[in-house]
Design an enzyme around this catalytic site. Sequence first.
Site, PDB file in Angstrom:
ATOM      1  N   GLY A  60       2.596   2.306  10.639  1.00 18.80           N
ATOM      2  CA  GLY A  60       3.522   3.423  10.452  1.00 18.80           C
ATOM      3  C   GLY A  60       4.282   3.809  11.707  1.00 18.80           C
ATOM      4  O   GLY A  60       4.952   4.840  11.743  1.00 18.80           O
ATOM      5  N   LYS A  80       0.055   4.314  -0.150  1.00 20.30           N
ATOM      6  CA  LYS A  80      -0.575   5.499   0.464  1.00 20.30           C
ATOM      7  C   LYS A  80      -0.270   6.723  -0.413  1.00 20.30           C
ATOM      8  O   LYS A  80      -0.179   6.583  -1.620  1.00 20.30           O
ATOM      9  CB  LYS A  80      -0.068   5.680   1.898  1.00 20.30           C
ATOM     10  CG  LYS A  80      -0.106   4.377   2.691  1.00 20.30           C
ATOM     11  CD  LYS A  80       0.134   4.562   4.155  1.00 20.30           C
ATOM     12  CE  LYS A  80       0.027   3.212   4.837  1.00 20.30           C
ATOM     13  NZ  LYS A  80       0.081   3.303   6.275  1.00 20.30           N
ATOM     14  N   ASN A  90       0.854  -1.188   0.000  1.00 21.65           N
ATOM     15  CA  ASN A  90       0.000   0.000   0.000  1.00 21.65           C
ATOM     16  C   ASN A  90       0.891   1.239   0.000  1.00 21.65           C
ATOM     17  O   ASN A  90       1.516   1.544   1.019  1.00 21.65           O
ATOM     18  CB  ASN A  90      -0.899  -0.047   1.245  1.00 21.65           C
ATOM     19  CG  ASN A  90      -1.713   1.219   1.426  1.00 21.65           C
ATOM     20  OD1 ASN A  90      -1.817   2.039   0.517  1.00 21.65           O
ATOM     21  ND2 ASN A  90      -2.298   1.383   2.611  1.00 21.65           N
ATOM     22  N   SER A 141       3.527  -2.061  10.172  1.00 20.92           N
ATOM     23  CA  SER A 141       4.989  -2.038  10.340  1.00 20.92           C
ATOM     24  C   SER A 141       5.671  -3.359   9.972  1.00 20.92           C
ATOM     25  O   SER A 141       6.682  -3.712  10.569  1.00 20.92           O
ATOM     26  CB  SER A 141       5.358  -1.620  11.764  1.00 20.92           C
ATOM     27  OG  SER A 141       4.920  -0.301  12.019  1.00 20.92           O
ATOM     28  N   GLU A 201      -6.692   4.667   7.904  1.00 19.22           N
ATOM     29  CA  GLU A 201      -6.521   6.101   7.606  1.00 19.22           C
ATOM     30  C   GLU A 201      -7.799   6.677   7.007  1.00 19.22           C
ATOM     31  O   GLU A 201      -8.137   7.838   7.246  1.00 19.22           O
ATOM     32  CB  GLU A 201      -5.297   6.300   6.693  1.00 19.22           C
ATOM     33  CG  GLU A 201      -4.010   6.141   7.500  1.00 19.22           C
ATOM     34  CD  GLU A 201      -2.841   5.536   6.737  1.00 19.22           C
ATOM     35  OE1 GLU A 201      -2.819   5.612   5.500  1.00 19.22           O
ATOM     36  OE2 GLU A 201      -1.939   4.975   7.401  1.00 19.22           O
ATOM     37  N   HIS A 240      -9.431   1.137   5.042  1.00 17.23           N
ATOM     38  CA  HIS A 240      -8.136   1.334   5.700  1.00 17.23           C
ATOM     39  C   HIS A 240      -8.316   2.276   6.899  1.00 17.23           C
ATOM     40  O   HIS A 240      -9.122   3.200   6.847  1.00 17.23           O
ATOM     41  CB  HIS A 240      -7.127   1.914   4.702  1.00 17.23           C
ATOM     42  CG  HIS A 240      -5.738   1.903   5.242  1.00 17.23           C
ATOM     43  ND1 HIS A 240      -5.272   2.888   6.085  1.00 17.23           N
ATOM     44  CD2 HIS A 240      -4.731   1.014   5.102  1.00 17.23           C
ATOM     45  CE1 HIS A 240      -4.023   2.606   6.429  1.00 17.23           C
ATOM     46  NE2 HIS A 240      -3.677   1.464   5.845  1.00 17.23           N
ATOM     47  N   GLU A 278      -5.223  -4.908  10.748  1.00 17.80           N
ATOM     48  CA  GLU A 278      -4.167  -3.906  10.899  1.00 17.80           C
ATOM     49  C   GLU A 278      -4.395  -3.117  12.185  1.00 17.80           C
ATOM     50  O   GLU A 278      -5.171  -2.153  12.194  1.00 17.80           O
ATOM     51  CB  GLU A 278      -4.186  -2.941   9.717  1.00 17.80           C
ATOM     52  CG  GLU A 278      -3.998  -3.596   8.380  1.00 17.80           C
ATOM     53  CD  GLU A 278      -3.447  -2.616   7.351  1.00 17.80           C
ATOM     54  OE1 GLU A 278      -2.317  -2.801   6.916  1.00 17.80           O
ATOM     55  OE2 GLU A 278      -4.155  -1.647   7.026  1.00 17.80           O
TER      56      GLU A 278
END
Length: 255
Positions: free
Chosen positions: A175, A12, A10, A215, A99, A97, A169
């Site tokens: 991240g 992003k 991904n 991560s 985010e 996701h 996730e």
Amino acid sequence: MPRKLLIGGNHKAAGSLAAVDGVVKALNGMGEIPANAEVVIAPTALHVGRVREALRQDVGVAVQDIHTKKAMGAFTGSMTADLVKDFGGVSWVIIGHSERRTIWNETDAQTAEKIKAAQEAGFQVIFCIGETLPEREAGRTLEILYRQTKAVADSITKEAWKGIVVAYEPVWAIGTGKVATTEQAQEAHAALRKWLAENVSAEVAEETRIIYGGSVTAASAAGLISQPDIDGFLVGGASLKPEFVDIVNSAKHSQ
Ligand code: PGA
């Protein structure tokens, strides 16, 4: 039949042209993809055309999000499933996701709507779920995962699960460099599989791939992939580095 692993990258909004071209080059030059795995990368919408043209055909391309409405139309700044289908070359969509859920306040209901739109247009879906740190610390991890999954399970048929890969996730691991331990990840994946067995069907539980994201690096991939309920990865930061090839090759450590 063992579940085929899925290794997803991904990008992003982090992939410079140089980084994206570098990953395509690394994947094109890596030799055979392990036979027990499939690979898909999700560049930004801006880079999709360029990536699809340059990338080896046995690696899939995903978009990172889709609009709730399927048809093309007046949705400035967004992409609909029909629009992506018309463009061609994209076979996967990432939906839900964290985010999207946190920065854009996307709800469970919108996530479910997007999955329906994507599936009706014929896309395969990487459906993301995960708890935040406060939720984990309050002992609510499974409650959150079940709620997010139920919102989708309630709106699709059993048959439609064939086109869904669940990406667990944990938000606190994305991240941050704080990868979940193999035990934490395996525990959540096993619990989700049990939930699917009890709430959808034994067959869906057995066949649905549950991948881990947060991560993941080449160093952590081998340990995670050896767990019985971890069927691959969704990789963010490391998917823009040549290291992504090593993560793909970690599939060889799966049992
Ligand atoms: P990360 O991102 O690997 O950079 O933690 C994972 C993801 O958001 O899918």
